[in-house]
Scaffold this active site. Structure first.
Site, PDB file in Angstrom:
ATOM      1  N   LYS A 185       6.646  61.877 159.213  1.00 14.44           N
ATOM      2  CA  LYS A 185       7.828  61.019 158.984  1.00 14.44           C
ATOM      3  C   LYS A 185       7.995  60.083 160.174  1.00 14.44           C
ATOM      4  CE  LYS A 185      12.820  61.227 158.112  1.00 14.44           C
ATOM      5  NZ  LYS A 185      13.902  61.933 157.410  1.00 14.44           N
TER       6      LYS A 185
ATOM      7  N   GLU B  10       8.349  64.489 162.575  1.00 11.60           N
ATOM      8  CA  GLU B  10       9.068  63.205 162.685  1.00 11.60           C
ATOM      9  C   GLU B  10       9.140  62.707 164.119  1.00 11.60           C
ATOM     10  OE1 GLU B  10      13.065  63.215 161.069  1.00 11.60           O
ATOM     11  OE2 GLU B  10      13.389  61.119 161.574  1.00 11.60           O
TER      12      GLU B  10
HETATM   13  C1  5MM Z   1      20.227  62.376 157.908  1.00 10.46           C
HETATM   14  O1  5MM Z   1      20.140  62.014 159.255  1.00 10.46           O
HETATM   15  C2  5MM Z   1      19.498  62.878 160.175  1.00 10.46           C
HETATM   16  C3  5MM Z   1      20.512  63.020 161.286  1.00 10.46           C
HETATM   17  O2  5MM Z   1      20.228  64.066 162.087  1.00 10.46           O
HETATM   18  P1  5MM Z   1      21.208  64.390 163.339  1.00 10.46           P
HETATM   19  O3  5MM Z   1      22.584  64.556 162.818  1.00 10.46           O
HETATM   20  O4  5MM Z   1      20.614  65.637 163.898  1.00 10.46           O
HETATM   21  O5  5MM Z   1      21.082  63.215 164.277  1.00 10.46           O
HETATM   22  C4  5MM Z   1      18.170  62.240 160.670  1.00 10.46           C
HETATM   23  O6  5MM Z   1      17.409  63.082 161.477  1.00 10.46           O
HETATM   24  C5  5MM Z   1      17.367  61.790 159.488  1.00 10.46           C
HETATM   25  O7  5MM Z   1      16.863  62.870 158.743  1.00 10.46           O
HETATM   26  C6  5MM Z   1      16.194  60.879 159.840  1.00 10.46           C
HETATM   27  O8  5MM Z   1      16.300  60.272 161.093  1.00 10.46           O
HETATM   28  C7  5MM Z   1      16.116  59.796 158.787  1.00 10.46           C
HETATM   29  O9  5MM Z   1      17.367  59.170 158.675  1.00 10.46           O
HETATM   30  P2  5MM Z   1      17.446  57.584 158.612  1.00 10.46           P
HETATM   31  O10 5MM Z   1      18.933  57.309 158.437  1.00 10.46           O
HETATM   32  O11 5MM Z   1      16.884  57.069 159.893  1.00 10.46           O
HETATM   33  O12 5MM Z   1      16.629  57.209 157.415  1.00 10.46           O
END
Ligand code: 5MM
Length: 338
Positions: free
Chosen positions: A219, A177
């Site tokens: 991702k 990602e």
């Molecule tokens: C679920 O959100 C994750 C948050 O991680 P942290 O608490 O470590 O910041 C995040 O990594 C998430 O898996 C991805 O960014 C995708 O989330 P979004 O909200 O951008 O779809």
């Protein structure tokens, strides 16, 4: 797990009509989410919320896998079934966030490097034993005045590749990602050029680290205007720009691309995915791995109130179903009202 198993898991993660639920909020992030609905973030309340999401009837029809946080991987449903076991029994692959967060990159003000490589080999072995079939590592690239630097992109790509190689060694499919953040006033063109440079560097690093591209899921962010851009690109423009960028910079060997939502509204994220799939067929599956865009309506509907459990589940299944339709380009905004 053999190489073939890795490929089979990666393909199952991006199976047609399905996508991934990102429910891997770390403790500080889930606290922020709970603060927004006035709920205290206790270990049990986090467990209750995740149980609400995972036990939503029919979820497995649209959700191929769920990304969990370390704490959640070790928690269980109210009747004592460990979450990974429960998810697997429903036909949803359990996954685990293994990075330990994006921290300031020393010497590069405003930029971040994702940490978590120390001890990762050992942690992956334990996560496998706990049932994880895939993992996730998120790198963050900021667009700003003179940012990102080449060095920041390089350092994050290197870490992503080291993580991905360790995952494959452990028989776990890595979700790779690299997120170019939507924060800022930049144009969609600027997002396109930074995303292209980031993807080039990531795939160069993956190749150097001998990562098997057929056993990963990418991702990325979509190619989109900055959140504060004065003239934001519309749905079709985002879809076209994203497909053009990915076609030029993501090898066809990658089985699937599962987008993050990155701060888009739930409806926008679904509309963009659907528009991209209407432009297909593509070399890879174009899927979703949304956190906020799947969960925000469910979180609001639940509000931390046990009597609103069913409302939370209804909100989740609605988003899951609409994103499932978007996987085939069959979503239309009018469906939101239904
Ligand atoms: C679920 O959100 C994750 C948050 O991680 P942290 O608490 O470590 O910041 C995040 O990594 C998430 O898996 C991805 O960014 C995708 O989330 P979004 O909200 O951008 O779809």
């Amino acid at each position: 797990m053999t190489g073939q198993d890795l490929v089979a898991v990666a393909q199952a993660m991006v199976a047609p009509g399905k996508g991934i639920l990102a429910a891997d909020e770390s403790s500080p992030t889930i606290k922020k989410r709970f603060d927004s609905i006035g709920t205290e973030s206790t270990e049990n309340q986090r467990r209750v919320y995740r149980e609400m999401l995972f036990t939503t009837a029919g979820a497995a029809e649209f959700i191929s896998g769920v990304i969990l946080f370390d704490e959640t991987l070790r928690q269980a449903t109210a009747d004592g079934t460990p979450f990974p076991e429960y998810l697997a029994a429903q036909g949803m692959l359990p996954g685990i966030k293994v990075d330990t967060g994006a921290k300031p990159l020393a010497g590069f003000p405003g930029e971040k490097i994702t940490e978590g490589l120390d001890g990762l080999r050992e942690r992956l072995v334990e996560y496998r034993e706990l049932g994880a079939k895939f993992a996730k590592w998120r790198a963050v690239i900021v667009i700003g005045d003179g940012l990102p630097t080449e060095f920041c992109i390089h350092a994050n790509a290197h870490a992503l590749a080291r993580y991905a190689a360790l995952c494959q060694e452990a028989g776990i499919v890595p979700i790779v990602e690299p997120e170019v953040l939507m924060d800022g006033g930049h144009t969609i063109e600027r997002c396109a050029s930074v995303t292209a440079a980031t993807l080039d560097e990531v795939f160069a690093a993956l190749a150097r680290h001998r990562v098997d591209l057929t056993g990963i899921v990418l991702k990325p962010n979509m190619v989109i205007s900055g959140a504060e851009c004065s003239e934001r690109a519309g749905v079709e423009e985002v879809a076209e720009a994203t497909v053009v960028c990915l076609t030029a910079h993501v090898p066809a060997a990658v089985p699937g691309i599962a987008f993050l939502s990155g701060g888009q509204s739930a409806e926008e994220a679904t509309a963009h995915l659907s528009a991209m799939n209407r432009l297909g067929p593509h070399a890879w599956q174009l899927s979703f791995s949304y956190g906020r865009a799947l969960q925000a309506p469910a979180l609001q509907a639940w509000g931390g109130d046990s009597s609103a459990y069913a409302a939370g589940q209804a909100a989740l299944i609605k988003r899951a179903r609409l994103n499932g339709l978007a996987r085939n380009g069959d979503y239309a905004p009018e469906m939101e009202a239904a």
